[in-house]
Write an enzyme that holds these catalytic residues in place. Structure first.
Site, PDB file in Angstrom:
ATOM      1  N   HIS A 372      14.822 -24.997  19.995  1.00 56.40           N
ATOM      2  CA  HIS A 372      14.013 -25.869  20.999  1.00 56.40           C
ATOM      3  C   HIS A 372      12.577 -26.090  20.554  1.00 56.40           C
ATOM      4  O   HIS A 372      12.068 -25.284  20.343  1.00 56.40           O
ATOM      5  CB  HIS A 372      14.763 -25.631  22.262  1.00 56.40           C
ATOM      6  CG  HIS A 372      13.905 -24.568  23.079  1.00 56.40           C
ATOM      7  ND1 HIS A 372      13.059 -24.462  23.934  1.00 56.40           N
ATOM      8  CD2 HIS A 372      14.464 -22.989  22.958  1.00 56.40           C
ATOM      9  CE1 HIS A 372      12.657 -23.116  24.252  1.00 56.40           C
ATOM     10  NE2 HIS A 372      13.509 -22.377  23.598  1.00 56.40           N
ATOM     11  N   ASP A 382       8.360 -18.159  22.902  1.00 61.96           N
ATOM     12  CA  ASP A 382       9.428 -18.866  23.382  1.00 61.96           C
ATOM     13  C   ASP A 382       9.076 -20.152  23.654  1.00 61.96           C
ATOM     14  O   ASP A 382       8.573 -20.409  24.923  1.00 61.96           O
ATOM     15  CB  ASP A 382      10.183 -18.261  24.574  1.00 61.96           C
ATOM     16  CG  ASP A 382      11.209 -19.048  24.932  1.00 61.96           C
ATOM     17  OD1 ASP A 382      12.035 -19.744  24.245  1.00 61.96           O
ATOM     18  OD2 ASP A 382      11.718 -18.706  26.227  1.00 61.96           O
ATOM     19  N   GLU A 420      15.286 -27.626  26.590  1.00 65.49           N
ATOM     20  CA  GLU A 420      16.072 -26.602  26.446  1.00 65.49           C
ATOM     21  C   GLU A 420      15.929 -25.719  27.662  1.00 65.49           C
ATOM     22  O   GLU A 420      16.886 -25.047  28.249  1.00 65.49           O
ATOM     23  CB  GLU A 420      16.005 -25.643  25.367  1.00 65.49           C
ATOM     24  CG  GLU A 420      16.778 -24.491  24.979  1.00 65.49           C
ATOM     25  CD  GLU A 420      16.378 -22.919  25.583  1.00 65.49           C
ATOM     26  OE1 GLU A 420      17.321 -22.030  25.516  1.00 65.49           O
ATOM     27  OE2 GLU A 420      14.996 -23.121  26.225  1.00 65.49           O
ATOM     28  N   GLU A 432      27.565 -33.705  22.728  1.00 64.63           N
ATOM     29  CA  GLU A 432      28.233 -34.502  23.505  1.00 64.63           C
ATOM     30  C   GLU A 432      28.257 -35.886  22.910  1.00 64.63           C
ATOM     31  O   GLU A 432      29.548 -36.432  22.816  1.00 64.63           O
ATOM     32  CB  GLU A 432      27.981 -34.515  25.285  1.00 64.63           C
ATOM     33  CG  GLU A 432      28.129 -33.219  25.634  1.00 64.63           C
ATOM     34  CD  GLU A 432      27.463 -33.294  27.030  1.00 64.63           C
ATOM     35  OE1 GLU A 432      27.799 -32.227  27.748  1.00 64.63           O
ATOM     36  OE2 GLU A 432      26.612 -33.843  27.374  1.00 64.63           O
ATOM     37  N   ASP A 449      15.638 -19.363  17.864  1.00 62.32           N
ATOM     38  CA  ASP A 449      14.802 -19.605  18.963  1.00 62.32           C
ATOM     39  C   ASP A 449      13.686 -18.887  19.036  1.00 62.32           C
ATOM     40  O   ASP A 449      12.534 -19.056  18.416  1.00 62.32           O
ATOM     41  CB  ASP A 449      15.691 -19.414  20.296  1.00 62.32           C
ATOM     42  CG  ASP A 449      15.070 -19.938  21.621  1.00 62.32           C
ATOM     43  OD1 ASP A 449      13.773 -20.221  21.706  1.00 62.32           O
ATOM     44  OD2 ASP A 449      15.628 -20.086  22.394  1.00 62.32           O
TER      45      ASP A 449
END
Length: 742
Positions: A372, A382, A420, A432, A449
């Site tokens: 992300h 992060d 995210e 999806e 990540d």
């Protein structure tokens, strides 16, 4: 006309078959032979892998991180939109870019604090006089923390509300914590203060509401994150990596991943959205995180009985339950805690940035590498440590493609996921939207990540079948500062386990929950997945994660000074993850091992038999079907291994290679069952571990048996029987995938 079409198709098939047979017998083929037939026997080029490893540059990674962390880039903000353009420009570079890149847009449901009406936590007297106010923003130690785009600490998806009540301490906010507290105190109308850990963020408030708790405060205890250190004078940031007293861990307080208004549907502009009142898995009561300096001021004044030893934390005072409320001799005596939350929910446009290197032989088979892009503030670790690694990996591979020295056998898709931090939204919406295509064509998903938590050793988690390719890759990369010690050999020193087949090997963890973007790939689509990073020496710190996690202190300065000076651990992760990527994309035979899956299933079964056979037998429920399924899986895995060993795949027909690769690729898909975790969104993979007394077994069975043993209800034992059947049939179905045809 039909006859002509059929004849043309037959001729093409014969031509293809002849070409395959000529290659099989070693006869020289003409230039008119399709290129994929000429190239199909080519395997991974070890020289190219070594070239990739040598060209990964730690200084390039450093500059990537410097650029990515110039401004805060919370999802959908101006800073986030700038990173979208930065990723596109890098992946469209004429010398090092990818074959194709684009932004994929979604309209998603997010939660923000009101910048004009900040959330507050105060202690108020009976006349509503303010006796104490918690900080609204963290204390700045460098210019980065003073950036006006630094968002106030808040609990995303907490409802707005204004509540007041006596304070109680509820440890980690687990169901058992509130149960114990409720045996001593009347919790109706109280506000609970809880520490991070032990329970998901949203669960801390969800578990509180049934007892009448009206609000929840969440803090990070210095015992859990700082090895007990608290002083900003010489112990915490900016003097070390430890969280300073005003540091607050932001986070998303929801249990389900993906956009919550469009479950199992991609959140496009015109997609049907459920009413927001029907969203499940978010706090039902106002919730707010605070720093441990404020938690210290509140907890050390609490009255009431002393909390158990297991509840005591890092403050130099006794942690009490609360009276409810404060001690009689406290300056806060008879005062309430007031919590005012003004969060608001919005539909916002969020983008994934996608890039592709097209495969030369099997372009319809995908290896996906993702991380992300959004952060809570500057997000140096992060997620930008992972993004900076991904950008360096694509720079090197992109240049090799542009120079014509390398082209992968299979297509590689890179995903820079958006939003995210709000619940894996970008990756979930992508899976999806392209559910069928990804299910049919994806070989594996690699997630990087937080690439570097610290600089001691590699850490990896993943599907059992991916273990071997991670090991192979880590053996070819040297640790920072050494020309002789491999990442593999160093890893085995820090974290290992004993395998009945291999002996002592590094410990590869399991992908149990939804901690990062691998979740929709492995749990919902059943795509073989892995998560790779560098981490710390557990003998030197008890920190549950790196201390600046989700705070305003997670900056370039913090990363370059305390996490990875010189960025050599970032370089090591890039080399290792890139090696894994190239092997998955280039190997003639997919480097996935079904027998390693068998070993894990057997270990899970052993624990299940030890823990649950006796109580299940007492209710006439047999584990024999599960035992038979695991035995069948081992036999099928052994047979497929033998087929592979007995085959000279480089000399055989491409369709045989494709058939075996499809068996390996679809193995994780075979473990999917929508009934395995019916109450948990997006979790369908029956190989989902639970840790019971430090040992792993099947989560669905463990949960069902624990519930049945607790209630004793016949209906709950029937549910346990149901889960035995789900597991048995899923594992037997996975075994049949490994069988030769029918």
């Amino acid at each position: 006309m039909l006859r002509k079409v059929l004849f043309g198709g037959l001729c093409a098939a014969v031509t293809l078959a002849v070409g395959i047979l000529l290659g099989h017998f070693g006869i020289q083929q003409s230039d008119s032979t399709p290129s994929w037939v000429q190239d199909v026997a080519k395997d991974v080029d070890e020289d190219l892998i070594q070239r990739f490893i040598s060209e990964v540059d730690n200084m390039e990674i450093q500059e990537n991180l410097r650029e990515l962390t110039k401004v805060p880039h919370m999802a959908t903000t101006e800073g986030d939109r700038a990173t979208v353009q930065y990723m596109l420009s890098r992946w469209q570079d004429p010398d090092t870019g990818l074959d194709h890149t684009w932004a994929e847009d979604y309209r998603v449901h997010l939660s923000f604090p009101d910048p004009n009406n900040p959330n507050t936590v105060t202690v108020v007297s009976s006349s509503d006089s303010v006796l104490y106010s918690a900080r609204e923003k963290e204390k700045p130690y460098e210019a980065a923390q003073s950036d006006p785009a630094v968002v106030q600490p808040y609990a995303a998806y907490s409802p707005a509300g204004n509540v007041k009540g006596k304070l109680v301490f509820a440890n980690q906010g687990k169901p058992s914590d509130y149960q114990l507290l409720n045996q001593t105190l009347d919790l109706a109308g109280t506000i609970a203060i809880v520490r991070y850990g032990g329970e998901g963020r949203a669960g801390k408030a969800i578990n509180a509401a049934p007892y009448g708790v009206v609000g929840v405060l969440v803090y990070t205890d210095p015992l859990d994150i700082n090895d007990g250190k608290m002083s900003e004078d010489n112990e915490t940031y900016p003097h070390s990596w430890y969280m300073p007293p005003s540091g607050v861990e932001r986070g998303s307080y929801n249990t389900d991943f993906g956009d919550m208004l469009t479950p199992y549907l991609a959140a496009k502009e015109e997609t049907y959205r459920i009413p927001s009142k029907d969203i499940k898995g978010i706090p039902p009561i106002p919730t707010q995180p605070i720093g441990f300096e404020d938690a210290y001021a509140l907890i050390c004044e609490l009255g009431g009985p002393e909390a158990p030893d297991t509840w005591q934390g890092g403050f130099n005072c006794t942690y009490n339950f609360g009276g409810p409320g404060f001690q009689p001799l406290s300056a806060f005596n008879n005062s309430d805690v007031k919590l005012d939350v003004y969060n608001k929910e919005e539909l916002k446009a969020s983008s994934n940035v996608m890039g592709v290197i097209r495969g030369s032989v099997e372009p319809d088979r995908y290896v996906i590498y993702g991380n992300h892009r959004d952060s809570w503030v500057h997000g140096a670790i992060d997620p930008s440590s992972g993004t900076s690694v991904m950008l360096e990996l694509t720079r090197v591979l992109g240049r090799m493609v542009k120079q014509g020295t390398w082209k992968p056998r299979r297509s590689i898709i890179f995903g820079s996921w958006g939003a995210e931090e709000f619940g894996l939204i970008g990756s979930a919406e992508y899976t999806e939207e392209y559910f069928t295509k990804l299910s049919e064509r994806t070989v594996a998903y690699i997630n990087v990540d937080i690439s570097v938590f610290a600089n001691a050793t590699l850490r990896a988690s993943g599907s059992p079948s991916a273990q071997s390719v991670i090991f192979k890759s880590s053996k070819q990369v040297k640790i920072p500062g050494s020309d002789s010690t491999s990442v593999y050999d160093n890893w085995i020193r820090y974290s290992n386990r004993s395998s009945p087949v291999y002996g002592v090997i590094p410990n590869v963890g399991f992908l149990t929950g939804a901690g990062s973007d691998y979740a929709p790939f492995i749990h919902n689509l059943g795509i073989t997945s892995m998560d790779i990073s560098y981490t710390y020496d557990r003998t030197k710190t008890k920190a549950r994660i790196y201390p600046a996690y989700h705070t305003a202190y997670d900056t370039f300065t913090y990363a370059s000074k305390f996490i990875d000076p010189g960025f050599t651990s970032h370089q090591t992760v890039a080399r290792t993850a890139g090696n894994v990527l190239m092997r998955l994309a280039d190997s003639l035979l997919l480097p996935l091992n079904c027998s390693d899956y068998a070993e894990s299933l057997e270990a899970f079964l052993h624990v299940a038999l030890e823990l649950y056979k006796q109580p299940l037998d007492a209710h006439s429920i047999s584990l024999m079907p599960l035992q038979s399924a695991v035995t069948r899986f081992r036999s099928a895995a052994s047979r497929l291994d033998q087929v592979i060993r007995d085959s000279d795949l480089a000399s055989e027909t491409p369709l045989k290679v494709r058939r075996i690769n499809d068996q390996l690729m679809l193995l994780d898909r075979a473990f999917l069952d929508s009934q395995a975790f019916p109450k948990e969104y997006g979790f369908r993979h029956v190989f989902r571990p639970a840790s019971v007394n430090g040992r792993f077994t099947f989560r669905s069975l463990a949960d069902a048996c624990a519930n049945a043993m607790a209630t004793g209800l016949a209906s709950d034992w029937q549910k346990a029987h149901h889960h035995v059947s789900i597991l048995s049939q899923a594992i037997a179905g996975a075994a049949s995938i490994l069988d030769d045809v029918i």
